[in-house]
Structure formats: structure tokens, C-alpha cells
Design an enzyme around this catalytic site. Structure first.
Site, short mmCIF file in Angstrom:
data_model
loop_
_atom_site.label_atom_id
_atom_site.label_comp_id
_atom_site.label_asym_id
_atom_site.label_seq_id
_atom_site.Cartn_x
_atom_site.Cartn_y
_atom_site.Cartn_z
N ASP A 61 8.57 60.66 -59.30
CA ASP A 61 8.37 61.61 -60.38
C ASP A 61 9.63 62.49 -60.41
O ASP A 61 10.35 62.58 -59.43
CB ASP A 61 7.11 62.43 -60.06
CG ASP A 61 7.03 63.69 -60.88
OD1 ASP A 61 7.07 63.59 -62.11
OD2 ASP A 61 6.90 64.78 -60.28
N ASP A 261 4.14 64.91 -57.14
CA ASP A 261 3.64 66.22 -56.71
C ASP A 261 2.58 66.79 -57.65
O ASP A 261 1.82 67.66 -57.28
CB ASP A 261 4.79 67.22 -56.66
CG ASP A 261 5.31 67.54 -58.05
OD1 ASP A 261 5.56 66.59 -58.82
OD2 ASP A 261 5.43 68.73 -58.39
N ASP A 265 0.47 63.19 -61.70
CA ASP A 265 0.89 62.04 -60.90
C ASP A 265 -0.27 61.41 -60.14
O ASP A 265 -0.16 60.30 -59.64
CB ASP A 265 1.96 62.47 -59.87
CG ASP A 265 3.20 63.02 -60.53
OD1 ASP A 265 3.61 62.45 -61.55
OD2 ASP A 265 3.74 64.02 -60.03
P1 ADP Z 1 6.78 65.49 -65.35
O1 ADP Z 1 6.36 64.06 -65.45
O2 ADP Z 1 8.28 65.58 -65.36
O3 ADP Z 1 6.20 66.19 -64.14
P2 ADP Z 1 4.86 66.60 -67.40
O4 ADP Z 1 4.06 65.37 -67.70
O5 ADP Z 1 4.17 67.71 -66.67
O6 ADP Z 1 6.29 66.27 -66.73
O7 ADP Z 1 5.35 67.22 -68.80
C1 ADP Z 1 6.04 66.42 -69.72
C2 ADP Z 1 6.71 67.26 -70.78
O8 ADP Z 1 5.74 67.93 -71.57
C3 ADP Z 1 7.60 68.36 -70.24
O9 ADP Z 1 8.89 67.90 -69.94
C4 ADP Z 1 7.58 69.36 -71.40
O10 ADP Z 1 8.52 68.97 -72.36
C5 ADP Z 1 6.20 69.22 -71.98
N1 ADP Z 1 5.28 70.25 -71.47
C6 ADP Z 1 4.18 70.04 -70.72
N2 ADP Z 1 3.54 71.20 -70.45
C7 ADP Z 1 4.27 72.20 -71.01
C8 ADP Z 1 4.16 73.63 -71.09
N3 ADP Z 1 3.18 74.30 -70.52
N4 ADP Z 1 5.13 74.29 -71.76
C9 ADP Z 1 6.14 73.64 -72.33
N5 ADP Z 1 6.30 72.31 -72.30
C10 ADP Z 1 5.39 71.57 -71.67
MG MG Z 2 6.00 66.57 -61.23
#
Ligand code: ADP
Ligand code: MG
Length: 363
Positions: A61, A261, A265
Site C-alpha cells: 500500500d 496499514d 487494506d
Molecule cells: P490509500 O490506498 O493510498 O491508502 P485511500 O483509499 O484511503 O488511499 O484514499 C484514496 C484517495 O481518496 C485519496 O488519495 C484521496 O484522494 C481520496 N480521499 C479519501 N478520503 C479522503 C478525505 N477524507 N479527504 C480527502 N480526500 C480523500
Molecule cells: Mg494506507
């Protein structure tokens, strides 16, 4: 004669006892798991230790795993007649309903800039996209392109250009909207962890492929992947698609580990042959992972594989010693060439060999 027959009978019974065979595997696994714990690697059971040596692909991730997960606001861009303060203030108000690392960064920045955070009336967090809330009688949203899409908002060329160029620098950019208008962008940077690149390099030296799997956009993902030395990037995935990505690799016949994390995931951690959770990650991830890295150091993925390989080597040695005594001595005992007392000593010695050989793993 009868006495000789009885003696041979007893000697065979004693020497054929498979006690060393019974402890050959668990003894080595126990020392292996202990060795892992000493190194800050919690291994939830022998099966993970047995599987780790067969790994072919490790899927990472991005946020919080390859990167520190402590994002910081680097830049704010205001569109139209809005000010940077407006953009930050509205974003912070909406994000006050979220627990996402990006939300923390926005709120922290608003506090540093001493911007008062307005009250929101209702919020809805959209996993993998962002968050929206009611601010007065208008809907405000913060998130990525998908979030704006779902609000039916078009991103103008000029803003899209700035968005892309910030992303290509490895920054995650959130788009802020109020009502029917996109009011600005907030660029957030999350530095890569100190040893991420080294971990990827060490894995590739073991012949293991690293892959990045992230919900972030492909520009940011590619930039961070380049810093980590990862060539294979799967970006823009929704949380449930992370699971599918793992399934797809497994369908190709690969033994896959997922390192992550976040809450998002967890399904992928459960699906992978080995789920490896980061110690500082969410409880759900740690609960799901078969291996937990207490120190947050990705090089421990390599250490876990090395412990696995050594442990399996020990198990094979143990099985050899457990069998060797029996196979050599049973024919001798059957034909009356083995005194039952010596047979008993040999059996004790065989168990001792296995235990001592396992304990040597500690060194
Ligand atoms: P990762 O797989 O990198 O851990 P996430 O699945 O948590 O990422 O989030 C994917 C995308 O969704 C983020 O990169 C962001 O663009 C958007 N996003 C998710 N939650 C938020 C939030 N609370 N505020 C702003 N953007 C968000
Ligand atoms: Mg993450």
C-alpha cells in the site's frame, strides 16, 4: 528362543517411537516465531512462517506503508475570486468529519494558520473518494477526481493542469468544492519512509517482485513508486478493488504478500497468502494481518522471509535426524542386534538432537 524374541520385540517398540518426528516441526517453528518476536516481527502462527519462504510477489500500500503516513499541506491554490484562507477553512470544516490522514493534514494546517473551523451539519465519507458535508445550505466536498465526478462537477482545464503538475511531483492533491463550484486545490505531501527503497531492493535481490497498490491517482503513485524503486504500480483502486488485485495475482499462480496499514487494506490483507500489517497502522489491519511489523520498518519484510527460510531448513534437518535413528535402528532391533536399553538411549538422543538443532536457530 522366547527371551530373545521378547527382547527384540521390546527393542522394536522402543526404537520405532516417533517422538522426535512429532517435535521436529513445532520445535523449529517455535524458535522461528520467537526469533521473529525478538526482531519486532510478530508472527501469528507457523503457517505464515512456512509460507513466507515461497513468496513471489509483495504488494505494498502507499499511504502509511511506503510513506510515513504523516502528510503535510505544502501548497494551496485558490480558484476564481476565493482566497487561500477560504479554501483551507472550508476544507478543514468538511474534513473535521474524517479520520483520514489527509484530513488530519488539512485540519493541522488550518490550526497553524489560525483559521477558525466552521461547524458542519452532516457529513458523509465516501471510501476511496473523499468526504462531503453541509456547510450552511450548501454542500461542500473534499476529495479526488472521482469525488468531484460524483458531485457532477467539471474540473476546468487550468485547474486540471495545476492538479496534474503537482501530482507529478509526488504530491497528493485534494480538490475542494462548495455548492456547484470548485474553489481550489490543496497539495499534500507525504514523505517516503527512510528504508522503503532499501526493502524493495533487498526483495528484488531475493527474486521477489514489488508492486504498489494505492487509492491515490496514478501521477502521485508513479512519483512515489519511482522514489521507492517500484516499477509495477496499480493506482486509482477503490478499497474493494484492492482485494481483486490480490486475487488476480493469485490466479496467476503466484504466492502473494500484501503489506498495508489502513482499514481499506484489511480485505486485501485477509485475501493475500500472507497479510503483513504495519505496527502503527489501524487496529483492523493489525487484527487481519498474519504478520505484524512492530517497528514500521519495511526491511522487516525481508527479515521475516529470511527467518522463514532458515526455519524451514531447520525443519528439514530435524526430520532427517528424526527419521535417521528410526530407519537405521528398526532393522537392527528386529533381528535382535539392539539392546532395549541402547534403543531407549537412542530415542532420547534423537529427541535431544532435534531440540538442540532447533535451539541452534537462535544463533
Ligand atoms: P490509500 O490506498 O493510498 O491508502 P485511500 O483509499 O484511503 O488511499 O484514499 C484514496 C484517495 O481518496 C485519496 O488519495 C484521496 O484522494 C481520496 N480521499 C479519501 N478520503 C479522503 C478525505 N477524507 N479527504 C480527502 N480526500 C480523500
Ligand atoms: Mg494506507
Amino acid at each position: 528362543n522366547f527371551t530373545m524374541a521378547i527382547l527384540a520385540f521390546v527393542a522394536v517398540l522402543i526404537i520405532s517411537c516417533p517422538c522426535a518426528l512429532g517435535i521436529a516441526t513445532p520445535a523449529a517453528l517455535m524458535v522461528g516465531v520467537g526469533k521473529g518476536a525478538e526482531a519486532g516481527i510478530l508472527i501469528r502462527g507457523g503457517e505464515y512462517l512456512e509460507r513466507a519462504q515461497k513468496l513471489q510477489k509483495v504488494v505494498f500500500d502507499k499511504t502509511g506503508t511506503l510513506t510515513k503516513g504523516e502528510p503535510q499541506v505544502i501548497d494551496i491554490i485558490a480558484a476564481g475570486k476565493h482566497s487561500k484562507g477560504d479554501v483551507l477553512g472550508i476544507a478543514a470544516a468538511v474534513e473535521s468529519g474524517s479520520e483520514h490522514p489527509l484530513a488530519e493534514a488539512v485540519i493541522k494546517e488550518a490550526k497553524i494558520k489560525k483559521i477558525s473551523i466552521k461547524k458542519i451539519s452532516s457529513f458523509e465519507s465516501v471510501s476511496g473518494k473523499g468526504i462531503k458535508a453541509k456547510l450552511g445550505n450548501k454542500t461542500a466536498a473534499v476529495g479526488n477526481r472521482k469525488m468531484m465526478d460524483s458531485q457532477n462537477l467539471k474540473i476546468e482545464k487550468e485547474i486540471e493542469y495545476k492538479l496534474k503538475s503537482l501530482e507529478e511531483e509526488g504530491k497528493t492533491v485534494v480538490i475542494v468544492s462548495l455548492g456547484s463550484e470548485i474553489i481550489g486545490l490543496i497539495a499534500i505531501a507525504d514523505a517516503i519512509k527512510e528504508y522503503s527503497a532499501e526493502a524493495v531492493r533487498e526483495l528484488s535481490a531475493l527474486g521477489i517482485d514489488s508492486i504498489m497498490l494505492t487509492g491515490d491517482n496514478e501521477h502521485t503513485a508513479m512519483a512515489i513508486a519511482a522514489q521507492a524503486g517500484i516499477k509495477n504500480v496499480i493506482a486509482n483502486v477503490m478499497p474493494h478493488e484492492k482485494l481483486d488485485a490480490i486475487k488476480k495475482l493469485q490466479a496467476e499462480g503466484k504466492v502473494v504478500a500484501m503489506v498495508g496499514d489502513g482499514v481499506n487494506d484489511a480485505p486485501a490483507l485477509a485475501q493475500a497468502d500472507i497479510g503483513i500489517a504495519i505496527g502503527s497502522g489501524t487496529d483492523v489491519a493489525k487484527e487481519t494481518g498474519g504478520i505484524v511489523l512492530i517497528k514500521d520498518d519495511l526491511r522487516d519484510v525481508v527479515t521475516a522471509i529470511k527467518i522463514s527460510k532458515t526455519t524451514m531448513k531447520k525443519i528439514r534437518q530435524n526430520l532427517f535426524w528424526a527419521f535417521a535413528y528410526n530407519t537405521l535402528a528398526i532393522p537392527l532391533a528386529a533381528f535382535g542386534y539392539l539392546n532395549p536399553i541402547i534403543a531407549a538411549a537412542a530415542m532420547a538422543l534423537s529427541s535431544l538432537t532435534v531440540v538442540v538443532n532447533s535451539a541452534l536457530l537462535k544463533t
